[in-house]
Scaffold this active site. Structure first.
Site, PDB file in Angstrom:
ATOM      1  NE  ARG A 117      77.796  22.042  60.531  1.00 20.17           N
ATOM      2  CZ  ARG A 117      78.618  21.338  61.295  1.00 20.17           C
ATOM      3  NH1 ARG A 117      79.760  20.901  60.805  1.00 20.17           N
ATOM      4  NH2 ARG A 117      78.322  21.072  62.541  1.00 20.17           N
ATOM      5  CB  CYS A 164      80.919  22.878  56.719  1.00 20.38           C
ATOM      6  SG  CYS A 164      80.787  21.308  57.540  1.00 20.38           S
ATOM      7  CG  ASP A 193      76.938  13.300  63.742  1.00 18.15           C
ATOM      8  OD1 ASP A 193      76.958  13.943  62.671  1.00 18.15           O
ATOM      9  OD2 ASP A 193      77.000  13.852  64.858  1.00 18.15           O
ATOM     10  CE  LYS A 219      83.425  15.151  67.015  1.00 22.15           C
ATOM     11  NZ  LYS A 219      82.745  16.374  66.514  1.00 22.15           N
ATOM     12  CG  ASN A 220      79.704  16.105  68.607  1.00 22.71           C
ATOM     13  OD1 ASN A 220      80.820  16.566  68.396  1.00 22.71           O
ATOM     14  ND2 ASN A 220      78.953  15.577  67.657  1.00 22.71           N
ATOM     15  NE  ARG A 249      87.233  17.558  62.801  1.00 18.68           N
ATOM     16  CZ  ARG A 249      86.012  17.608  62.264  1.00 18.68           C
ATOM     17  NH1 ARG A 249      85.833  17.292  61.005  1.00 18.68           N
ATOM     18  NH2 ARG A 249      84.972  17.992  62.964  1.00 18.68           N
TER      19      ARG A 249
HETATM   20  N1  EPU Z   1      70.943  25.176  60.958  1.00 17.35           N
HETATM   21  C1  EPU Z   1      70.379  26.335  60.508  1.00 17.35           C
HETATM   22  N2  EPU Z   1      70.598  27.484  61.213  1.00 17.35           N
HETATM   23  C2  EPU Z   1      71.350  27.514  62.343  1.00 17.35           C
HETATM   24  C3  EPU Z   1      71.920  26.314  62.806  1.00 17.35           C
HETATM   25  C4  EPU Z   1      71.692  25.156  62.098  1.00 17.35           C
HETATM   26  O1  EPU Z   1      69.708  26.345  59.469  1.00 17.35           O
HETATM   27  O2  EPU Z   1      71.516  28.601  62.930  1.00 17.35           O
HETATM   28  C5  EPU Z   1      70.718  23.920  60.228  1.00 17.35           C
HETATM   29  C6  EPU Z   1      72.006  23.262  59.769  1.00 17.35           C
HETATM   30  O3  EPU Z   1      72.440  23.803  58.539  1.00 17.35           O
HETATM   31  C7  EPU Z   1      71.600  21.807  59.665  1.00 17.35           C
HETATM   32  C8  EPU Z   1      70.626  21.653  60.825  1.00 17.35           C
HETATM   33  O4  EPU Z   1      70.156  22.981  61.118  1.00 17.35           O
HETATM   34  O5  EPU Z   1      70.924  21.586  58.451  1.00 17.35           O
HETATM   35  C9  EPU Z   1      71.191  21.025  62.082  1.00 17.35           C
HETATM   36  O6  EPU Z   1      72.377  21.702  62.458  1.00 17.35           O
HETATM   37  P1  EPU Z   1      72.841  21.816  63.973  1.00 17.35           P
HETATM   38  O7  EPU Z   1      72.968  23.261  64.312  1.00 17.35           O
HETATM   39  O8  EPU Z   1      71.981  20.991  64.852  1.00 17.35           O
HETATM   40  O9  EPU Z   1      74.304  21.189  63.900  1.00 17.35           O
HETATM   41  P2  EPU Z   1      75.522  21.627  64.808  1.00 17.35           P
HETATM   42  O10 EPU Z   1      75.028  21.990  66.137  1.00 17.35           O
HETATM   43  O11 EPU Z   1      76.378  22.605  64.079  1.00 17.35           O
HETATM   44  C10 EPU Z   1      76.042  19.286  65.863  1.00 17.35           C
HETATM   45  C11 EPU Z   1      77.167  18.302  65.865  1.00 17.35           C
HETATM   46  C12 EPU Z   1      77.275  17.653  64.497  1.00 17.35           C
HETATM   47  C13 EPU Z   1      75.946  16.950  64.195  1.00 17.35           C
HETATM   48  C14 EPU Z   1      74.802  17.962  64.272  1.00 17.35           C
HETATM   49  C15 EPU Z   1      73.442  17.341  64.079  1.00 17.35           C
HETATM   50  C16 EPU Z   1      78.754  19.159  67.465  1.00 17.35           C
HETATM   51  C17 EPU Z   1      80.087  19.751  67.719  1.00 17.35           C
HETATM   52  N3  EPU Z   1      78.426  18.992  66.193  1.00 17.35           N
HETATM   53  O12 EPU Z   1      76.360  20.283  64.879  1.00 17.35           O
HETATM   54  O13 EPU Z   1      78.300  16.668  64.607  1.00 17.35           O
HETATM   55  O14 EPU Z   1      75.993  16.394  62.910  1.00 17.35           O
HETATM   56  O15 EPU Z   1      74.815  18.618  65.555  1.00 17.35           O
HETATM   57  O16 EPU Z   1      73.231  16.349  65.016  1.00 17.35           O
HETATM   58  O17 EPU Z   1      78.033  18.842  68.386  1.00 17.35           O
HETATM   59  C18 EPU Z   1      80.062  15.303  63.850  1.00 17.35           C
HETATM   60  O18 EPU Z   1      80.294  15.005  65.033  1.00 17.35           O
HETATM   61  O19 EPU Z   1      80.595  14.707  62.878  1.00 17.35           O
HETATM   62  C19 EPU Z   1      79.146  16.399  63.552  1.00 17.35           C
HETATM   63  C20 EPU Z   1      79.112  17.015  62.375  1.00 17.35           C
END
Ligand code: EPU
Length: 421
Positions: free
Chosen positions: A122, A117, A308, A22-23, A400
């Protein structure tokens, strides 16, 4: 609404086939906006998040044909619109990764901020910082991110935040940089396999990217990209979830199609807890030995133990004799599943960003409520080993991210059924 009812206690045995990731699929679908030519994405799991992403693209006037049973999506974005409204974006946070490709293609776009969230704060400050470094004017107003530019220009961008490198932030900046003028260096890039897969897809589209899968990406912008045909990698979190299912039920599961090299941290912790993990001929075999040992786990960005997988590993710890600790370094408040696991008899206390888990002899079935995708997977696992009947409500969360999870578990011998309320 549907729920899952599990009669726990059966060791799971047999073979399970892992679906596409998915991701990986979500940002790759967004990346098709970078070209007017047709793209074909294969190995896409049939999940509600994927359908949401397809619906958003259709809303943006993009032609999307989803062959659900074959896992194939054909997409052509000839004249995409540049506004993604709240009603669509709120359904799925990953839609924030439309920002980079829409900005690169149209030079002017508005994407709604995704909203709250349950897994914690996030923010998208790192995404916006990266796009600004490429020359975009970014304004957050009326609930939208409005990004525009005359042209994007290559630059050096640092993507490591307080909690490690941002995954979708790296995806956004990479997708913007492929059409920018000049060279971009993304330092502190997320090196999750899903980001590497996105880079591979972009390279097939004609992008010039060096360092895919590493912390430093060098991207030389090109003027136009072409269509591409790509099969997404399989889902390491789904595979990891079945690995923990074997551990918690003292079962013996052969996992087919998984990339074992993406799961080293999970394998390592399961082995430390006394489970046998064997790799052979493209399969991972996970066997319980009737005797789990306590472990300490810290979640970290890849290649560390994935956040995850935290809820699923917590479930295993609840029935592991002794005291285990799991510390969440990526989403420090991602412990919503713990109070539901307590309803099944788990003995867990939260100290800051750690869960201290005292293993109990038996969990006992009860009604529980899923509150997010991985939390619901953790609850299903707990239900698989609990005495009596566990009812997992609000299973749209599990749908999901897990394709036919109830069918796959039933095939492995679980007594599990999906019922409509
Ligand atoms: N963060 C910031 N600023 C930003 C972006 C992120 O402070 O601009 C923080 C977040 O709050 C968090 C950390 O950095 O504490 C990591 O967040 P990240 O941006 O890496 O998460 P994401 O890209 O929004 C993806 C996956 C998530 C997975 C995370 C971490 C997808 C669609 N989502 O989210 O997947 O947990 O990376 O590996 O790829 C899931 O599949 O259940 C899921 C939540």
């Amino acid at each position: 609404m549907e729920k899952i009812i599990i009669s726990g206690g059966n060791p799971l045995r047999g073979t399970v086939e892992i679906s596409g990731s998915k991701n990986a699929a979500l940002p790759i679908i967004a990346a098709t906006l970078l070209t007017s030519e047709p793209c074909t994405i294969r190995g896409v799991p049939n999940l509600s998040d994927i359908q949401f992403m397809c619906d958003i693209l259709r809303w943006l006037s993009v032609k999307v044909t989803h062959h659900k049973t074959d896992g194939v999506i054909e997409i052509q974005a000839q004249h995409p619109l540049g506004v993604a409204p709240y009603e669509l974006v709120r359904k799925m946070r990953a839609s924030v990764c439309l920002l980079g490709p829409l900005l690169a293609r149209l030079h002017n776009c508005k994407v709604s901020l995704p909203g709250g969230c349950v897994i914690g704060d996030r923010p998208i400050d790192q995404h916006l910082k990266g796009l600004k470094r490429l020359g975009a004017d970014v304004l957050v107003e009326n609930g939208y991110v409005h990004a525009r530019c005359n042209e994007l220009t290559g630059s050096d961008v640092f993507m490591g935040g307080r909690f490690g490198s941002t995954v979708l932030g790296t995806a956004n900046v990479m997708m913007a940089a492929v059409l920018a003028k000049g060279t971009t260096w993304i330092e502190g890039a997320a090196c999750e396999p899903e980001i590497e897969d996105l880079a591979i897809f972009l390279i097939k589209m004609g992008a010039k990217i060096k360092g895919a899968g590493s912390h430093i990406l060098e991207i030389e912008g090109v003027e136009v990209l072409n269509g591409a045909d790509h099969k997404v990698i399989t889902d390491r979190i789904e595979a990891g979830t079945f690995m923990t299912a074997a551990a918690i039920t003292n079962g013996d599961i052969e996992i087919k199609g998984a990339h074992a090299e993406h799961l080293c941290a999970v394998r390592d912790k399961l082995e430390e807890s006394g489970v046998t993990v064997e790799r052979a001929n493209g399969t991972i075999r996970v066997k319980g030995n009737g005797d789990l040992k306590p472990v300490d786990v810290i979640t970290m960005p890849y290649p560390g133990f994935p956040t995850d997988m935290q809820a699923q590993m917590s479930a295993v710890m609840t029935v592991t004799p002794g005291i285990s600790v799991i510390t969440e370094k990526v989403f420090p408040n991602r412990f919503m599943h713990i109070s539901e696991m307590a309803r099944l008899g788990a003995d867990v206390s939260i100290e800051g960003s750690s869960a201290i888990v005292k293993g109990v002899k038996h969990l006992s079935g009860a009604p529980v409520m899923a509150c997010d995708l991985r939390a619901s997977a953790g609850l299903v696992l707990a239900g698989l080993c609990a005495d009596g009947e566990t009812e997992v409500n609000r299973i749209y969360h599990v749908d999901r991210g897990y394709e036919r999870i109830d069918q796959k578990l039933r095939h492995l011998g679980a007594k599990i059924e999906r019922v409509s309320e």
